[in-house]
Design a protein around this motif. Structure first.
Motif, PDB file in Angstrom:
ATOM      1  N   LEU A  63      -1.264   6.512  -6.856  1.00 50.18           N
ATOM      2  CA  LEU A  63      -0.497   6.151  -8.050  1.00 50.18           C
ATOM      3  C   LEU A  63       0.928   5.710  -7.723  1.00 50.18           C
ATOM      4  CD1 LEU A  63      -1.622   8.967 -10.527  1.00 50.18           C
ATOM      5  CD2 LEU A  63      -2.405   6.585 -10.427  1.00 50.18           C
ATOM      6  N   ASP A  89       1.941  -1.831  -8.351  1.00 52.77           N
ATOM      7  CA  ASP A  89       1.374  -2.529  -9.496  1.00 52.77           C
ATOM      8  C   ASP A  89       0.035  -1.909  -9.883  1.00 52.77           C
ATOM      9  OD1 ASP A  89      -0.931  -4.495  -8.191  1.00 52.77           O
ATOM     10  OD2 ASP A  89       0.724  -4.001  -6.830  1.00 52.77           O
ATOM     11  N   PRO A  90      -0.434  -2.124 -11.134  1.00 55.11           N
ATOM     12  CA  PRO A  90      -1.691  -1.540 -11.589  1.00 55.11           C
ATOM     13  C   PRO A  90      -2.889  -1.907 -10.716  1.00 55.11           C
ATOM     14  CG  PRO A  90      -0.454  -2.379 -13.451  1.00 55.11           C
ATOM     15  CD  PRO A  90       0.264  -2.836 -12.216  1.00 55.11           C
ATOM     16  N   ARG A 129      -2.789   0.167  -7.637  1.00 56.83           N
ATOM     17  CA  ARG A 129      -3.119   1.560  -7.928  1.00 56.83           C
ATOM     18  C   ARG A 129      -4.616   1.721  -8.162  1.00 56.83           C
ATOM     19  NH1 ARG A 129       1.985   1.179 -10.593  1.00 56.83           N
ATOM     20  NH2 ARG A 129       1.035   0.686 -12.609  1.00 56.83           N
ATOM     21  N   THR A 130      -5.206   0.739  -8.847  1.00 58.06           N
ATOM     22  CA  THR A 130      -6.649   0.799  -9.086  1.00 58.06           C
ATOM     23  C   THR A 130      -7.418   0.741  -7.779  1.00 58.06           C
ATOM     24  OG1 THR A 130      -6.385  -0.282 -11.237  1.00 58.06           O
ATOM     25  CG2 THR A 130      -8.577  -0.314 -10.270  1.00 58.06           C
ATOM     26  N   LEU A 141      -8.496   7.570 -14.482  1.00 55.40           N
ATOM     27  CA  LEU A 141      -7.213   7.039 -14.019  1.00 55.40           C
ATOM     28  C   LEU A 141      -7.301   5.535 -13.783  1.00 55.40           C
ATOM     29  CD1 LEU A 141      -6.202   9.872 -11.522  1.00 55.40           C
ATOM     30  CD2 LEU A 141      -5.263   9.447 -13.799  1.00 55.40           C
ATOM     31  N   ALA A 142      -8.435   5.092 -13.217  1.00 54.97           N
ATOM     32  CA  ALA A 142      -8.623   3.665 -12.978  1.00 54.97           C
ATOM     33  C   ALA A 142      -8.683   2.898 -14.296  1.00 54.97           C
ATOM     34  CB  ALA A 142      -9.896   3.431 -12.168  1.00 54.97           C
ATOM     35  N   GLU A 156      -7.139   3.711 -17.063  1.00 57.23           N
ATOM     36  CA  GLU A 156      -5.770   3.619 -17.574  1.00 57.23           C
ATOM     37  C   GLU A 156      -4.992   2.514 -16.855  1.00 57.23           C
ATOM     38  OE1 GLU A 156      -4.448   5.167 -20.120  1.00 57.23           O
ATOM     39  OE2 GLU A 156      -6.314   6.243 -20.517  1.00 57.23           O
ATOM     40  N   GLU A 157      -5.187   2.407 -15.553  1.00 56.30           N
ATOM     41  CA  GLU A 157      -4.497   1.358 -14.800  1.00 56.30           C
ATOM     42  C   GLU A 157      -5.002  -0.025 -15.199  1.00 56.30           C
ATOM     43  OE1 GLU A 157      -1.905   1.815 -13.090  1.00 56.30           O
ATOM     44  OE2 GLU A 157      -1.985   3.995 -13.099  1.00 56.30           O
ATOM     45  N   SER A 158      -6.302  -0.126 -15.460  1.00 53.87           N
ATOM     46  CA  SER A 158      -6.863  -1.410 -15.893  1.00 53.87           C
ATOM     47  C   SER A 158      -6.288  -1.816 -17.243  1.00 53.87           C
ATOM     48  CB  SER A 158      -8.392  -1.318 -15.977  1.00 53.87           C
ATOM     49  OG  SER A 158      -8.947  -1.109 -14.691  1.00 53.87           O
ATOM     50  N   ALA A 190      -3.365  -0.910 -18.357  1.00 55.54           N
ATOM     51  CA  ALA A 190      -1.967  -1.288 -18.107  1.00 55.54           C
ATOM     52  C   ALA A 190      -1.864  -2.707 -17.575  1.00 55.54           C
ATOM     53  CB  ALA A 190      -1.335  -0.311 -17.117  1.00 55.54           C
ATOM     54  N   ALA A 191      -2.906  -3.126 -16.853  1.00 57.61           N
ATOM     55  CA  ALA A 191      -2.930  -4.479 -16.303  1.00 57.61           C
ATOM     56  C   ALA A 191      -3.496  -5.490 -17.291  1.00 57.61           C
ATOM     57  CB  ALA A 191      -3.746  -4.508 -15.008  1.00 57.61           C
TER      58      ALA A 191
END
Length: 218
Positions: A67, A71-72, A75-76, A96-97, A99-101, A103-104
């Motif tokens: 994390l 960038d997202p 992180r993914t 978590l992935a 959430e990052e997706s 965010a992207a």
């Protein structure tokens, strides 16, 4: 006590000691083995606890490292590379992935990750229901009303872990469909539910006002 009685007592005691010694020689190994098993079992238990603690710490450190990417997308990718030795950890990484997706701006990837958790029979039931709820929230507008309502009804069943949140989504769907009275009634029910977070109670009260009702009168 006569000398004869004393002699007989000494002989009897000697015989007892001799028998006890023979029994110790014959069966003493059982006691030694029992002690070894007890000590060995305690040591094995402590080793397992230490191993589990070390694995959990390593898993947490790996997540924090993943994390920390800039960038997202990074992180993914880093989250996908984290090993998951314990049951349920893969589901957490998928959350978590997702959430990052989001965010992207990649809603499709988020939905895919959540759908994987929801369909994973090995994942903890709590994670599966959480994934189902988030998936219904994301896909709600594109789903048929019947499919969405069935999914929310299952998650809003009495005793379900995310019942209050599922009830809120049901109320939002009713309000969106122009069924203000039914929506107000459901928001009022949310306010009366036990264990509902203060933030959700406040949102429910606000929505009752928006829909033309009075929270105090419910």
């Amino acid at each position: 006590m006569s000398e004869t009685d004393s002699f007989i007592e000494e002989v009897t005691e000697e015989v007892r000691r001799d028998r006890l010694f023979k029994l110790m020689r014959k069966y003493g190994w059982i006691g030694v083995l029992a002690v070894f098993l007890i000590v060995g079992g305690a040591a094995w238990n402590e080793w397992q606890k230490a191993s589990a603690r070390a694995e959990a710490e390593a898993f947490g450190d790996a997540i924090l490292t993943a994390l920390s990417a800039d960038d997202p997308a990074g992180r993914t990718a880093a989250l996908a590379a984290v090993p998951t030795p314990a049951e349920g950890q893969a589901a957490l990484l998928s959350f978590l992935a997702a959430e990052e997706s989001l965010a992207a701006g990649d809603t499709g990837a988020a939905e895919t990750a959540l759908a994987g958790v929801a369909a994973d029979a090995t994942a903890p039931e709590l994670y599966r229901q959480m994934a189902q709820l988030k998936l219904l929230i994301l896909k709600g507008p594109s789903m048929s009303a019947d499919e969405r309502d069935q999914g929310l009804a299952a998650l809003a069943a009495p005793g379900a872990p995310f019942r209050p949140l599922a009830l809120e989504q049901q109320a939002l769907a009713l309000a969106g469909a122009g069924k203000a009275e039914e929506a107000r009634a459901l928001y009022a029910q949310i306010m009366q539910e036990a264990g509902v977070p203060a933030g959700l109670r406040q949102r429910a009260a606000q929505m009752i006002v928006v829909l033309g009702g009075d929270p105090a009168g419910q």
